[in-house]
Design an enzyme around this catalytic site. Structure first.
Site, PDB file in Angstrom:
ATOM      1  N   GLU A   1       0.823  -1.213   0.000  1.00 18.84           N
ATOM      2  CA  GLU A   1       0.000   0.000   0.000  1.00 18.84           C
ATOM      3  C   GLU A   1       0.855   1.261   0.000  1.00 18.84           C
ATOM      4  O   GLU A   1       0.533   2.245  -0.660  1.00 18.84           O
ATOM      5  CB  GLU A   1      -0.942   0.006   1.208  1.00 18.84           C
TER       6      GLU A   1
ATOM      7  N   GLU B   1     -18.833  -5.872  -2.576  1.00 17.95           N
ATOM      8  CA  GLU B   1     -17.452  -6.331  -2.406  1.00 17.95           C
ATOM      9  C   GLU B   1     -17.266  -7.736  -2.965  1.00 17.95           C
ATOM     10  O   GLU B   1     -16.206  -8.078  -3.475  1.00 17.95           O
ATOM     11  CB  GLU B   1     -17.073  -6.279  -0.924  1.00 17.95           C
TER      12      GLU B   1
ATOM     13  N   GLU C   1     -12.395   0.544  -9.587  1.00 18.42           N
ATOM     14  CA  GLU C   1     -11.996  -0.348 -10.685  1.00 18.42           C
ATOM     15  C   GLU C   1     -13.020  -0.393 -11.821  1.00 18.42           C
ATOM     16  O   GLU C   1     -12.647  -0.477 -12.999  1.00 18.42           O
ATOM     17  CB  GLU C   1     -11.734  -1.754 -10.150  1.00 18.42           C
TER      18      GLU C   1
ATOM     19  N   THR D   1      -1.354   1.135 -10.730  1.00 19.06           N
ATOM     20  CA  THR D   1      -2.582   0.534 -10.213  1.00 19.06           C
ATOM     21  C   THR D   1      -3.353   1.497  -9.324  1.00 19.06           C
ATOM     22  O   THR D   1      -4.543   1.328  -9.099  1.00 19.06           O
ATOM     23  CB  THR D   1      -2.271  -0.772  -9.449  1.00 19.06           C
TER      24      THR D   1
END
Length: 806
Positions: free
Chosen positions: A141, A382, A400, A486
């Site tokens: 992260e 999710e 996304e 990303t």
């Protein structure tokens, strides 16, 4: 005739055109026969202005109520400071007391033409942010959000400076900060395999006695394989090759450890010996950005090796995982077997990656499936089943789906995708907007909010949405000169010419297979849509009724569900809906017998078990009853185990919660080791737990018995017998004296029995015997699980963002 743009091998003079081609800027917009009426420029402009206003609301709220904290708590209207708020476990590994949201948002400000705000934010970053805090953070992260954020911001600042219009005072300070952070992450790579530790202490590294980390043995595939873009960019911008070399080595290990028969990789790997810990393979949580970074490393760095590896994996994905429009996890060693009947929301990035490769038909199919799911549930849950029902109801404002929508519009020019983007904008405003920003959705079925606004919402969501509704001439720079990480940070494709690739970076020739149409070719629209400009609409029309509105959808048969439990692939057993629990093997350690646990119930004091246990003597040898909330499940389990409890039943503190309407989650730790927790743990929602608490109030003694059906009421089973068969869970309150005489330790009162019965998931005897003593949790921790644990780990954010809920 549409031109075909060829992607030259590395070292070719045409490398710049290659990179631009792979970004699909060479794809001709398909203007004739577009589906539906094109969106007028005025409407696009109106939606774009709305997106800017939404960003101002989110970013302004962060700066007003939260800065310099890492994140905004939009319901509380204050910042989330690690250590001051209740610990959320692995989710908090993203927080390093380095103003995470500010850094993650820097290059978004430039994309949205907020140059004054960008310059001010850069000055704040240089003035206020420290990177040497004594805090343990996720390597993954921190790399994608902070290092990537610094590099993207440096790239933007350098671009503006070179134009001579702004940032003339800038002296590469962000790059220096990025280099400092890179050196603080490097100790994580100090393993025998070259795979990085999942966590590092920013001040003390990994192995220092003060680091409070370095005991981990596992990491997810995406965690180890999502370093190359940021680390290689840092090397090529700073001139220090050590970063790119370490990231490349980690990719080399993952490549070598792939399953040679299927060319698939697993989800979790041991960082010391390279053994696979979880062998389920898919394109979502735990693996997603590994595949993304192989493709994009080729685009950014111009090294053929990355493309060859990506194409090898991609062929395997399309052979085994892709069941259009579904993308299902399989067992890497036995890829004809699906290991679960649900999908996680992180796979929504994959259509965008397929666009980059030029494989538009499956991209359109999967994207349309995802769009239909959002129509039914407002947002992507999710996780959702192959029948498109909610599996996990949370939606933490993930970007996304918007990302793939942007890529599909860029590749096709089809205004249909503008309408999809418009629906995203409208739903965010209608269902996630709150007075102090935007709040994650706790459950798409109820619309309840969560006090959470992750930094990726500002870093990615608004960037993709704004670009979707913008023309190239409306931006301050040519977006096609950059590639998205990303986390949607911008890195210049010109880095491919700044220095040659690392030495020794090669893929063995033995993996070469017959090349397909798009292996080295970026297709034109004529190739994709031969004399049929409505081709994309034809594809979408086949999936209009996926979610049950209109005619029924008959999916291709899902391959049999098989759980390889011996490799810790803790997929959820189909649980009894009235309980919201699932089956996982119970270790012999800490139990009265290998096949079950029985004891009387004792309510803990304090009930939450978040402080010193006041009735430890009373709990010793009994099953503890504790309430969820105030601290992590692992902390409760540690305290109660030390008090002598032989098991724990947690009851949800939220009144009225039940398995039918409440999203499931994973009981996880706080980032520390949970391997020493050996007692079984069970979770019950409020309504289901009411039976137990009521029984405890009505009777002075209530025994709980957890055992397979064959041992219920004194019956025994020969362990040598063949498979245990399909299992599920039921419970009931047995009458006093109902237990047969042969049952050891007859109950003194009513006995609550958790009984395994024939149900829905096959457990083979051999696999059951080989099962280890732990359940995998999202942060690579292992916690002892029981027959009644809740379903297994929810998706990571790009993989590391579990939905822990203390």
């Amino acid at each position: 005739m549409g031109a075909k743009l060829f992607c030259w091998p590395q070292g070719s003079p045409g490398i710049a055109m290659l990179l631009r081609a792979l970004l699909l800027t060479g794809l001709l917009s398909w203007a004739n026969g577009q589906e539906g009426q094109a969106m007028l420029p005025e409407e696009k402009s109106q939606i774009r202005d709305q997106i800017v206003e939404m960003f101002d609301h989110a970013y302004g709220s962060y700066m007003k109520y939260a800065y310099p904290a890492d994140e905004l708590m939009p319901l509380s209207c204050r910042g989330r400071v690690r250590g001051l708020e209740p610990n959320r476990g692995d989710i908090d590994d993203s927080l390093g007391k380095f103003s995470l949201t500010l850094i993650d948002t820097l290059d978004t400000l430039v994309v949205l033409n907020k140059l004054d705000e960008f310059e001010d934010a850069v000055r704040r970053t240089l003035r206020d942010v420290r990177l040497d805090n004594d805090v343990v953070v996720s390597v993954f992260e921190t790399n994608i959000r902070v290092l990537g954020g610094l590099l993207g911001a440096h790239t933007m600042a350098d671009m503006l400076r070179q134009r001579g219009e702004r940032m003339q005072w800038y002296g590469d300070e962000l790059l220096h900060m990025a280099k400092e952070l890179g050196h603080r992450l490097l100790p994580a790579f100090n393993t025998t395999s070259g795979l990085p530790y999942p966590r590092v202490n920013l001040r003390y590294g990994v192995l220092n006695p003060l680091s409070r980390t370095g005991t981990e043995s596992d990491t997810c595939t995406a965690c180890a394989g999502t370093m190359i873009l940021e680390f290689a960019a840092l090397s090529r911008l700073s001139g220090e090759a050590v970063f790119e070399e370490n990231a490349r080595k980690a990719l080399d290990v993952l490549w070598e450890k792939r399953q040679r028969g299927s060319d698939l990789v697993g989800t979790v790997i041991n960082i010391h010996n390279g053994d696979w810990v979880r062998r389920d393979s898919g394109v979502g949580a735990g693996i997603d950005s590994y595949y993304e970074y192989l493709m994009k490393a080729y685009v950014l760095l111009g090294d053929n090796v990355y493309l060859e590896r990506f194409n090898t994996h991609y062929r395997a994905i399309m052979k085994y995982i892709s069941q259009p429009p579904l993308l299902l996890n399989v067992h890497m060693h036995n890829p004809t077997v699906s290991v679960r009947s649900w999908m996680d929301s992180l796979l929504a990035f994959f259509p965008g990656l397929q666009v980059l490769r030029g494989d538009l038909k499956p991209a359109i199919e999967t994207h349309e499936m995802l769009y239909q799911v959002t129509k039914q549930h407002k947002f992507l849950p999710e996780a959702f089943t192959t029948e498109f029902r909610v599996h996990w109801g949370q939606h933490p404002l993930r970007p996304e789906f918007a990302e793939s929508t942007y890529y599909l519009y860029k590749a096709t020019g089809d205004p249909y995708y503008l309408r999809v983007g418009q629906s995203i904008v409208e739903k965010l405003n209608a269902h996630a907007r709150v007075p102090c920003g935007f709040a994650a959705v706790q459950d798409v079925r109820t619309g309840a909010h969560e006090d959470r606004m992750d930094s990726f919402f500002l870093a990615e969501m608004f960037k993709y949405l704004y670009l979707l509704f913008s023309e190239k001439n409306q931006l301050h720079f040519d977006i096609d000169d950059y590639i998205f990480t990303t986390e949607a940070h911008l890195l210049p494709v010109s880095l491919s010419t700044s220095q040659p690739p690392c030495r020794g970076n090669n893929t063995e020739a033995a993996t070469a297979v017959e090349e397909d149409l798009f292996t080295y070719t970026c297709p034109s629209t004529q190739t994709l849509f031969p004399n049929n400009p409505s081709f994309a609409k034809t594809i979408r029309d086949s999936y209009k009724y996926l979610t049950g509105v209109g005619r029924a959808f008959h999916a291709s048969p899902v391959r049999g569900i098989d759980l390889p439990l011996h490799d810790h692939s803790m997929e959820p057993v189909e649980f009894l809906r009235s309980m919201g629990v699932s089956l996982t093997p119970l270790s012999e350690a800490g139990t009265t017998e290998a096949w079950g646990v029985k004891g009387s119930i004792v309510k803990t004091s304090p009930y939450t078990a978040c402080g010193p246990i006041e009735n430890a003597e009373e709990l010793s040898g009994h099953i503890a009853l504790a309430q969820r909330g105030d601290c992590m499940f692992a902390a409760k389990a540690h305290r109660l185990q030390e008090a002598g409890a032989i098991g724990v039943i947690f009851i949800d503190h939220r009144e009225g919660s039940n398995s039918a309407e409440t999203p499931l989650f994973q009981m996880v730790g706080d980032g520390g080791s949970t391997a020493d927790i050996t007692i079984p743990l069970v979770f019950l929602f409020s309504q289901e737990g009411a039976l137990l608490t009521s029984a405890l109030e009505d009777h002075s003694n209530v025994d709980v018995l957890m055992l397979p059906k064959e041992r219920r009421l004194g019956k025994t089973t020969d362990k040598a017998e063949k498979p245990l068969g399909k299992m599920n869970i039921k419970f009931r309150l047995a009458e006093e004296g109902e237990l047969e005489d042969g049952e050891e330790g007859e109950a003194r009162g009513p006995t609550l029995q958790f009984v395994l019965e024939k149900g829905e998931v096959v457990l083979e005897e051999e696999e059951y015997k080989q099962q280890g003593d732990s359940c995998l949790t999202p942060g690579d921790d292992h916690m002892q699980c029981s027959y009644g644990q809740t379903v297994t780990s929810p998706p990571f954010h790009s993989p590391n963002d579990p939905n822990t809920d203390p």
